[in-house]
Design a protein around this motif. Sequence first.
Motif, mmCIF file in Angstrom:
data_model
loop_
_atom_site.group_PDB
_atom_site.id
_atom_site.type_symbol
_atom_site.label_atom_id
_atom_site.label_comp_id
_atom_site.label_asym_id
_atom_site.label_seq_id
_atom_site.Cartn_x
_atom_site.Cartn_y
_atom_site.Cartn_z
ATOM 1 N N TYR A 229 13.004 -14.081 -54.454
ATOM 2 C CA TYR A 229 14.061 -14.652 -53.866
ATOM 3 C C TYR A 229 14.115 -16.148 -53.809
ATOM 4 O O TYR A 229 15.124 -16.873 -53.475
ATOM 5 C CB TYR A 229 14.671 -14.018 -52.588
ATOM 6 C CG TYR A 229 15.461 -12.732 -53.079
ATOM 7 C CD1 TYR A 229 16.934 -12.949 -53.180
ATOM 8 C CD2 TYR A 229 15.134 -11.498 -53.032
ATOM 9 C CE1 TYR A 229 17.771 -11.804 -53.508
ATOM 10 C CE2 TYR A 229 15.812 -10.421 -53.505
ATOM 11 C CZ TYR A 229 17.205 -10.586 -53.348
ATOM 12 O OH TYR A 229 17.868 -9.472 -53.694
ATOM 13 N N ARG B 211 22.702 -19.742 -52.771
ATOM 14 C CA ARG B 211 23.843 -18.821 -52.163
ATOM 15 C C ARG B 211 24.524 -19.650 -50.855
ATOM 16 O O ARG B 211 25.609 -19.410 -50.585
ATOM 17 C CB ARG B 211 22.888 -17.678 -51.343
ATOM 18 C CG ARG B 211 22.225 -16.702 -52.218
ATOM 19 C CD ARG B 211 23.217 -16.245 -53.092
ATOM 20 N NE ARG B 211 24.076 -15.497 -52.498
ATOM 21 C CZ ARG B 211 24.048 -14.276 -51.937
ATOM 22 N NH1 ARG B 211 22.832 -13.583 -52.047
ATOM 23 N NH2 ARG B 211 25.019 -13.503 -51.292
ATOM 24 N N SER C 212 26.981 -15.490 -62.403
ATOM 25 C CA SER C 212 26.259 -15.354 -61.070
ATOM 26 C C SER C 212 26.018 -14.024 -60.740
ATOM 27 O O SER C 212 26.282 -13.023 -61.308
ATOM 28 C CB SER C 212 27.285 -15.883 -59.953
ATOM 29 O OG SER C 212 28.515 -14.908 -59.852
ATOM 30 N N THR D 119 23.760 -11.349 -57.354
ATOM 31 C CA THR D 119 23.309 -11.420 -56.071
ATOM 32 C C THR D 119 21.831 -11.039 -55.937
ATOM 33 O O THR D 119 21.113 -11.810 -55.005
ATOM 34 C CB THR D 119 23.948 -10.169 -55.372
ATOM 35 O OG1 THR D 119 25.425 -10.464 -55.476
ATOM 36 C CG2 THR D 119 23.583 -10.165 -53.998
ATOM 37 N N SER E 258 17.529 -10.996 -57.009
ATOM 38 C CA SER E 258 16.614 -11.685 -57.650
ATOM 39 C C SER E 258 16.427 -11.170 -59.099
ATOM 40 O O SER E 258 16.001 -11.848 -60.028
ATOM 41 C CB SER E 258 15.114 -12.006 -56.875
ATOM 42 O OG SER E 258 14.557 -10.523 -56.761
ATOM 43 N N TYR F 192 19.375 -12.093 -61.351
ATOM 44 C CA TYR F 192 19.244 -13.395 -61.626
ATOM 45 C C TYR F 192 18.220 -13.724 -62.743
ATOM 46 O O TYR F 192 18.194 -14.513 -63.764
ATOM 47 C CB TYR F 192 18.680 -14.333 -60.160
ATOM 48 C CG TYR F 192 18.469 -15.818 -60.321
ATOM 49 C CD1 TYR F 192 19.813 -16.506 -60.259
ATOM 50 C CD2 TYR F 192 17.576 -16.387 -60.594
ATOM 51 C CE1 TYR F 192 19.690 -17.906 -60.337
ATOM 52 C CE2 TYR F 192 17.503 -17.841 -60.700
ATOM 53 C CZ TYR F 192 18.630 -18.594 -60.517
ATOM 54 O OH TYR F 192 18.435 -19.903 -60.790
ATOM 55 N N TYR G 64 23.261 -18.162 -58.325
ATOM 56 C CA TYR G 64 23.395 -17.253 -57.166
ATOM 57 C C TYR G 64 24.791 -17.220 -56.947
ATOM 58 O O TYR G 64 25.420 -18.468 -56.694
ATOM 59 C CB TYR G 64 22.410 -17.359 -56.094
ATOM 60 C CG TYR G 64 21.226 -16.633 -56.340
ATOM 61 C CD1 TYR G 64 20.929 -15.358 -56.351
ATOM 62 C CD2 TYR G 64 19.945 -17.601 -56.304
ATOM 63 C CE1 TYR G 64 19.715 -14.783 -56.570
ATOM 64 C CE2 TYR G 64 18.648 -16.973 -56.589
ATOM 65 C CZ TYR G 64 18.419 -15.506 -57.034
ATOM 66 O OH TYR G 64 17.194 -15.019 -56.889
#
Length: 425
Positions: A31, A38, A89, A91, A93, A96, A111
């Motif tokens: 993260y 964020r 986008s 939320t 890791s 992502y 994010y």
Amino acid sequence: MFWFLYEMLFFVGLLVTGPYYLFRMRRRGGYAKNFTERFGFYSGPVQDRLSRLNNPLWIHAVSVGEVQLAFSLIEALQKEHPGLDLILSTTTSTGYALAKEKENSKMAVVYYPMDSRLFFRKIHRLARPKALLLMEAELWPNHLLYCSRRGVALALINARMSDRSFRRYENFRFLFGSVFAAFDLITLQSEADRERVLRIGARKESLVVIGSLKYGAAGAVDEVKRRKLLDDLGFLRPKPVLIGASTHAGEEVILIETWRELKKNRPDLALVLAPRHVERKPELVRLLEESEVSFVCRSSPGSGADVVLLDTTGDLRHLYELATIVFIGKSLCGQGGQNLMEPAWYGKAIVFGPHMQNFRPIVADFLQAGAAVQVNDRDALVTTLGNLLNGAGVELGKKAKALMDSRRDVIQRTLDQIEPLVGVP
């Protein structure tokens, strides 16, 4: 006044729950990189990429499963409309990381901002998105109503309403009723989902029942990953293979015991354990060592082992190609179940337990078509798997593949709904 109070309560909640979520994120890892996004803080290159986009379509996908689903739409959209710019986008890791692998010159991956104007206004000023599409869930009311007031079109794609979600939204209808009413489009998986969303406050004219988008997205593969995985685990090919897919705590023990029982009649049977959360790897390595079985991890493949522990992300859908039977996790222990369409696309025999609440419409389709088997406990699992290994699994797999083929048009039907909303012909 209400939204000022919401902002204040949001920050109080952030301060109270922050240490817990920071602890969870540290355990899961991954993260730290770009996590400040964020809070609306973007690096120079990301700001430059966002500002170069031309009124993009913003798609939000929570984690790996939703990201894979989003790319089934993105690939179709970019094929038909190559000039369309996109923001994707996530939320988590893991979501992502997967999205970053597929980022291209017409797309920015970030994010999703937290639900305060202090955090989400920055991306709107930089990119000026014309529409926001949410994949399945995660509704943050402050941001969504901000979008609606700014004329950003809103769509909720592939929506489903579990018992738990329905109770939560009904209890907070004073907050979420206006959020559901703000959506210009909501595509739904079933008529039952449609009735529930209506009761919460959605507008009737915004609702379209299409069925699960997962039917159309199940066949998507990453050929590079697929070839690498099949090369590394090619030693499984001559064997019958039982895969425990997206397993929950407690199910691995059941599967190891079941596998040992089945090996009495099928000594060449291999077992693959694919936990839902790869951060459980140390726990599962200890379990396998204590069980005294020969095993290898996907991250360091060997050959000739009886058991494979899948400790990587994004490989499971490709591994189904090697399967003989697939057990769907979080259905014997835990609640909710996991996705069964990917093994069905490969025509594999599928078995799951009694707790598949998050996939009720899909489970109903499969059971009605005789395309999967549901068991109630460990004893029934052993008996069912034994029957499938003795030949019944072939016909079951054929029925699963036929069902998937009959629902293949769901992506195009979804695109037909999205295109007018985002202003592409």
